[in-house]
Design a protein around this motif. Structure first.
Motif, PDB file in Angstrom:
ATOM      1  N   THR A  50       4.039  12.805 -10.355  1.00 42.45           N
ATOM      2  CA  THR A  50       2.421  12.783 -10.106  1.00 42.45           C
ATOM      3  C   THR A  50       2.220  13.670  -9.093  1.00 42.45           C
ATOM      4  O   THR A  50       1.155  14.494  -9.515  1.00 42.45           O
ATOM      5  CB  THR A  50       2.057  11.236  -9.692  1.00 42.45           C
ATOM      6  OG1 THR A  50       2.605  10.123 -10.472  1.00 42.45           O
ATOM      7  CG2 THR A  50       0.510  11.053  -9.383  1.00 42.45           C
ATOM      8  N   GLU A  51       3.127  13.886  -8.145  1.00 37.26           N
ATOM      9  CA  GLU A  51       2.801  14.937  -7.059  1.00 37.26           C
ATOM     10  C   GLU A  51       2.692  16.283  -8.072  1.00 37.26           C
ATOM     11  O   GLU A  51       2.004  17.032  -7.595  1.00 37.26           O
ATOM     12  CB  GLU A  51       3.954  14.909  -6.178  1.00 37.26           C
ATOM     13  CG  GLU A  51       3.744  14.826  -4.888  1.00 37.26           C
ATOM     14  CD  GLU A  51       4.818  14.751  -3.946  1.00 37.26           C
ATOM     15  OE1 GLU A  51       4.711  13.498  -3.242  1.00 37.26           O
ATOM     16  OE2 GLU A  51       5.700  15.417  -3.945  1.00 37.26           O
ATOM     17  N   ARG A 102       6.543   9.087  -8.703  1.00 36.98           N
ATOM     18  CA  ARG A 102       6.084   9.464  -7.651  1.00 36.98           C
ATOM     19  C   ARG A 102       6.056  11.311  -7.745  1.00 36.98           C
ATOM     20  O   ARG A 102       5.113  11.781  -7.677  1.00 36.98           O
ATOM     21  CB  ARG A 102       6.504   9.035  -6.258  1.00 36.98           C
ATOM     22  CG  ARG A 102       5.721   9.385  -5.130  1.00 36.98           C
ATOM     23  CD  ARG A 102       6.471   9.039  -3.724  1.00 36.98           C
ATOM     24  NE  ARG A 102       7.718   9.253  -3.621  1.00 36.98           N
ATOM     25  CZ  ARG A 102       8.091  10.572  -2.953  1.00 36.98           C
ATOM     26  NH1 ARG A 102       7.103  11.177  -2.440  1.00 36.98           N
ATOM     27  NH2 ARG A 102       9.321  10.779  -2.905  1.00 36.98           N
ATOM     28  N   GLU A 103       7.308  11.786  -7.995  1.00 38.77           N
ATOM     29  CA  GLU A 103       7.344  13.219  -7.784  1.00 38.77           C
ATOM     30  C   GLU A 103       6.533  13.715  -9.005  1.00 38.77           C
ATOM     31  O   GLU A 103       6.096  14.956  -8.860  1.00 38.77           O
ATOM     32  CB  GLU A 103       8.821  13.505  -7.752  1.00 38.77           C
ATOM     33  CG  GLU A 103       9.478  13.411  -6.470  1.00 38.77           C
ATOM     34  CD  GLU A 103       9.948  11.788  -6.650  1.00 38.77           C
ATOM     35  OE1 GLU A 103       9.863  11.098  -7.378  1.00 38.77           O
ATOM     36  OE2 GLU A 103      10.910  11.553  -5.598  1.00 38.77           O
ATOM     37  N   HIS A 151      -6.523   4.291 -10.747  1.00 42.22           N
ATOM     38  CA  HIS A 151      -6.602   4.271  -9.386  1.00 42.22           C
ATOM     39  C   HIS A 151      -8.284   4.216  -8.877  1.00 42.22           C
ATOM     40  O   HIS A 151      -9.087   4.455  -9.531  1.00 42.22           O
ATOM     41  CB  HIS A 151      -6.011   5.749  -9.234  1.00 42.22           C
ATOM     42  CG  HIS A 151      -5.819   5.755  -7.599  1.00 42.22           C
ATOM     43  ND1 HIS A 151      -6.527   6.025  -6.534  1.00 42.22           N
ATOM     44  CD2 HIS A 151      -4.541   5.631  -7.087  1.00 42.22           C
ATOM     45  CE1 HIS A 151      -5.862   6.233  -5.466  1.00 42.22           C
ATOM     46  NE2 HIS A 151      -4.748   5.736  -5.754  1.00 42.22           N
ATOM     47  N   LEU A 190       7.061  -0.764  -8.196  1.00 42.51           N
ATOM     48  CA  LEU A 190       6.318   0.271  -8.386  1.00 42.51           C
ATOM     49  C   LEU A 190       5.206   0.458  -7.243  1.00 42.51           C
ATOM     50  O   LEU A 190       4.998  -0.735  -6.605  1.00 42.51           O
ATOM     51  CB  LEU A 190       5.647   0.288  -9.801  1.00 42.51           C
ATOM     52  CG  LEU A 190       6.297   0.243 -10.957  1.00 42.51           C
ATOM     53  CD1 LEU A 190       5.535  -0.092 -12.201  1.00 42.51           C
ATOM     54  CD2 LEU A 190       7.078   1.560 -11.316  1.00 42.51           C
ATOM     55  N   GLU A 191       4.799   1.658  -7.108  1.00 40.80           N
ATOM     56  CA  GLU A 191       3.757   1.751  -5.804  1.00 40.80           C
ATOM     57  C   GLU A 191       2.541   2.693  -6.598  1.00 40.80           C
ATOM     58  O   GLU A 191       2.393   3.765  -6.024  1.00 40.80           O
ATOM     59  CB  GLU A 191       4.442   2.363  -4.752  1.00 40.80           C
ATOM     60  CG  GLU A 191       5.411   1.461  -3.762  1.00 40.80           C
ATOM     61  CD  GLU A 191       4.702   0.221  -3.398  1.00 40.80           C
ATOM     62  OE1 GLU A 191       3.567   0.095  -3.284  1.00 40.80           O
ATOM     63  OE2 GLU A 191       5.440  -0.783  -3.226  1.00 40.80           O
ATOM     64  N   ASP A 237      -0.166   4.147  -4.093  1.00 41.68           N
ATOM     65  CA  ASP A 237       0.336   5.025  -3.238  1.00 41.68           C
ATOM     66  C   ASP A 237       0.876   6.369  -3.840  1.00 41.68           C
ATOM     67  O   ASP A 237       0.855   7.288  -3.300  1.00 41.68           O
ATOM     68  CB  ASP A 237       1.534   4.147  -2.232  1.00 41.68           C
ATOM     69  CG  ASP A 237       1.009   3.374  -1.161  1.00 41.68           C
ATOM     70  OD1 ASP A 237      -0.369   3.317  -0.850  1.00 41.68           O
ATOM     71  OD2 ASP A 237       1.738   2.742  -0.635  1.00 41.68           O
ATOM     72  N   TRP A 238       1.377   6.151  -5.065  1.00 42.48           N
ATOM     73  CA  TRP A 238       1.767   7.217  -5.634  1.00 42.48           C
ATOM     74  C   TRP A 238       0.760   8.137  -5.938  1.00 42.48           C
ATOM     75  O   TRP A 238       1.073   9.269  -6.768  1.00 42.48           O
ATOM     76  CB  TRP A 238       2.881   7.098  -6.603  1.00 42.48           C
ATOM     77  CG  TRP A 238       4.171   6.333  -6.224  1.00 42.48           C
ATOM     78  CD1 TRP A 238       4.689   6.319  -4.910  1.00 42.48           C
ATOM     79  CD2 TRP A 238       5.123   5.602  -6.935  1.00 42.48           C
ATOM     80  NE1 TRP A 238       5.885   5.631  -4.857  1.00 42.48           N
ATOM     81  CE2 TRP A 238       6.163   5.210  -6.139  1.00 42.48           C
ATOM     82  CE3 TRP A 238       5.293   5.055  -8.536  1.00 42.48           C
ATOM     83  CZ2 TRP A 238       7.196   4.387  -6.511  1.00 42.48           C
ATOM     84  CZ3 TRP A 238       6.164   4.535  -8.735  1.00 42.48           C
ATOM     85  CH2 TRP A 238       7.220   3.891  -7.805  1.00 42.48           C
ATOM     86  N   ASN A 239      -0.461   7.648  -5.884  1.00 43.54           N
ATOM     87  CA  ASN A 239      -1.713   8.501  -6.486  1.00 43.54           C
ATOM     88  C   ASN A 239      -1.633   8.473  -7.982  1.00 43.54           C
ATOM     89  O   ASN A 239      -2.361   9.457  -8.498  1.00 43.54           O
ATOM     90  CB  ASN A 239      -1.569   9.725  -5.835  1.00 43.54           C
ATOM     91  CG  ASN A 239      -2.996  10.225  -5.469  1.00 43.54           C
ATOM     92  OD1 ASN A 239      -4.018   9.417  -5.803  1.00 43.54           O
ATOM     93  ND2 ASN A 239      -3.236  11.238  -4.891  1.00 43.54           N
ATOM     94  N   VAL A 240      -1.056   7.387  -8.507  1.00 41.22           N
ATOM     95  CA  VAL A 240      -1.093   7.740 -10.217  1.00 41.22           C
ATOM     96  C   VAL A 240      -2.579   7.748 -10.738  1.00 41.22           C
ATOM     97  O   VAL A 240      -3.247   6.665 -10.155  1.00 41.22           O
ATOM     98  CB  VAL A 240      -0.019   6.656 -10.594  1.00 41.22           C
ATOM     99  CG1 VAL A 240      -0.389   6.552 -12.407  1.00 41.22           C
ATOM    100  CG2 VAL A 240       1.520   6.745 -10.434  1.00 41.22           C
TER     101      VAL A 240
END
Ligand code: PLP
Length: 428
Positions: free
Chosen positions: A210-211, A207-208, A264, A233-234, A237-240
Motif C-alpha cells: 500500500t505504501e 502494508r508495504e 477507507h 489485518l490493520e 492504519d495501513w491506509n488501504v
C-alpha cells in the motif's frame, strides 16, 4: 504455547499435549464437525468453506419464525429488527480486519463488491491507467479486472501487469512486487491484489505494498477472501484504499454467504467519490422521503444498494458471535503453531516426492499449506479422502490443506501427517 520448530515432536502424546495447553481448544465445540462412518472427519478445507457454527440453525429458525409470526412487522420487531440487520455485524467485522466500523459493510457477494469498488476506484486517465495484480489470480478476480478494463474501452493486455514468481520459484519475492510498482510509477492507476494467494498460500506484505503504491501516486485495493479471519489485518492504519472479501471461507458464515466491503474513511466519507446508488446507500435521513437525487450516506454503507439479505446475515451473525470471543492476535498465535507443526511433520515426508510451495516463513503465510506433487498426488488425495480427511485438490497437481485455528487440533495435524506417511510407506 510452544512455537519453535526445534521443540516440536513427531508423536501423538506431544500433539495431545499441545491440544491440552491450547487455550482456544474449546471453541471447536461451537462448530459442527462432519462425520464419516460415525467418526469425526479431519476437516482441512476451511479455506474453501468454513464449518457450520452449532448456533446457526437455531438463529435461522428464530428468524423464520419471526417472518411467519410477524410478516412485514419483522422489520421493526422488538428483538433484532430486520431493518437494522445491515448494521449488526459491522463492529465485529471491523475488529477482525482492523478497520473503523464505518469503513466496513456486509453486502452482496465478493465478486460483485469487487466490481462496485473498481467502479469507484479505477479511474484510468491517458497517463495513469495500469493495474498491477498477482499472476495466476483466482479466476473471478482475473475476469473482473479484464472486464473492468474493457468497460473503459481499454485493452487488458496493455493495462494489466501481472506479477509472476521468478523462474523455478513458486511464490513472489517481495522486492519484485515493490520494484514493479516503482517501475510503472506514473502510469500506474491501481494495485489490486489478493491478500493471501488462494493457490500458493503466500501472504503478501499488504502494508508495504500500500505504501509503495501510494508513493507513486496509485491507489491500492485487496481481495482478502483468503486473508480475513485467517490473519490479523490493520486495514485502516495501513491506509488501504479499499478491500473486499467473502464470509464463507475462514469466516464460517455458510455457502455463498454475504460478502463484505471495506472503504477507507478518507474515501468513504467523501460524497464526491462516485458510487452506484441504491436506496440503502442513501443518507438514512432522506432515504424514506422517496425523493429525487442520490445523497450518499457517510461511511462504507453508502456503497450498499439493497436492504440486507436477512438469512444471509444470520449466518454471518452466528460466526461473529464466535469471533467476538477471540482476540485475533491469539488466534494467529495458535494458527502459526498449528501450521508450523504441520510444516514440521510434512517437511520430513517431502522425500517421497512432493514440495511445500507455501513459504516456510510464517510471516509470509496464513493457515494454508499447498503441496505440489510430481506424481501420485491424486492417488494420495484419494487415499486421504478414503480415510476421512477433507482437503482440496487444485489442477494440475496441488493439494491445499488449511488447519483452521478456530476448530482444528494438533492431534488432527499429527494424524494427517501419519496418514500421508502410511500412504507412501505402503507404496514403497
Ligand atoms: C473465493 C474467492 C472468490 C469467490 O468469489 P465469489 O464472488 O464469492 O463467488 C473470488 N476471489 C477470490 C480471490 C477468492 O478466494
Amino acid at each position: 504455547m510452544i512455537l519453535k520448530a526445534e521443540e516440536f515432536q513427531n508423536n501423538l502424546e506431544y500433539a495431545r499435549f499441545m491440544d491440552d495447553i491450547d487455550s482456544l481448544f474449546s471453541i471447536r465445540h461451537r462448530f459442527q464437525i462432519p462425520e464419516k462412518d460415525g467418526k469425526q472427519i479431519i476437516y482441512f478445507c476451511g479455506n474453501s468453506l468454513g464449518l457450520k457454527p452449532a448456533s446457526t440453525a437455531y438463529l435461522m429458525d428464530k428468524e423464520l419464525k419471526k417472518w411467519g409470526d410477524l410478516a412485514v412487522d419483522g422489520h421493526f420487531a422488538e428483538e433484532d429488527p430486520w431493518f437494522s440487520y445491515s448494521e449488526d455485524n459491522r463492529a465485529s467485522l471491523a475488529r477482525i480486519v482492523g478497520a473503523k466500523m464505518q469503513e466496513v459493510i456486509p453486502m452482496n457477494s465478493l465478486t460483485v463488491n469487487l466490481h462496485l469498488l473498481m467502479i469507484s476506484f479505477y479511474k484510468p486517465t491517458k497517463e495513469r491507467y495500469k493495474i498491477i495484480m498477482e499472476g495466476g489470480a483466482f479466476p473471478s478476480d482475473q475476469y473482473a479486472m479484464e472486464t473492468q478494463v474493457r468497460m473503459h474501452g481499454l485493452n487488458p493486455e496493455e493495462v494489466i501487469i501481472e506479477l509472476h514468481p521468478r523462474e523455478g520459484e513458486y511464490t513472489l519475492r517481495e522486492e519484485d512486487i515493490f520494484n514493479t510498482i516503482e517501475e510503472h510509477g506514473e502510469s500506474l492507476a491501481l494495485v489490486m491484489m489478493a491478500g493471501v494467494h488462494y493457490y500458493t498460500g503466500q501472504y503478501y506484505p499488504l502494508r508495504e505494498i500500500t505504501e509503495k503504491a501510494h508513493k507513486v501516486g496509485a491507489l491500492c485495493g485487496f481481495d482478502l477472501a483468503h486473508a480475513t479471519g485467517n490473519l490479523p489485518l490493520e486495514l485502516h492504519d495501513w491506509n488501504v484504499d479499499f478491500a473486499c472479501w467473502c464470509s464463507y471461507k475462514y469466516l464460517n458464515s455458510g455457502p455463498g454467504a454475504v460478502g463484505v466491503a471495506f472503504v477507507h474513511e478518507k474515501w468513504a466519507n467523501d460524497p464526491d467519490v462516485f458510487r452506484l446508488g441504491g436506496w440503502w446507500g442513501n443518507d438514512p435521513k432522506t432515504r424514506f422521503k422517496m425523493e429525487k437525487g442520490f445523497l450518499p450516506a457517510k461511511g462504507a454503507q453508502s456503497w450498499q444498494m439493497s436492504n440486507a439479505p436477512v438469512f444471509n446475515m444470520i449466518g454471518l451473525k452466528a460466526s461473529m458471535d464466535i469471533f467476538d470471543t477471540v482476540a485475533m492476535a491469539d488466534l494467529r498465535k495458535k494458527s502459526i503453531a498449528l501450521t508450523n507443526y504441520l510444516y514440521f511433520l510434512l517437511n520430513d515426508l517431502t522425500k517421497f516426492g512432493f514440495k511445500i510451495i507455501t513459504p516456510e516463513n510464517p510471516n509470509q503465510r496464513g493457515a494454508q499449506l499447498s503441496l505440489l506433487f510430481k506424481d501420485k498426488g491424486k492417488e494420495l488425495f484419494d487415499y486421504l479422502t478414503e480415510n476421512g480427511v477433507v482437503m482440496d485438490w487444485r489442477e494440475p497437481n496441488v493439494i491445499r490443506i488449511a488447519p483452521v485455528p478456530l476448530y482444528n487440533t494438533f492431534e488432527e495435524v499429527y494424524t494427517f501427517a501419519k496418514l500421508v506417511e502410511n500412504y507412501f510407506n505402503q507404496e514403497n
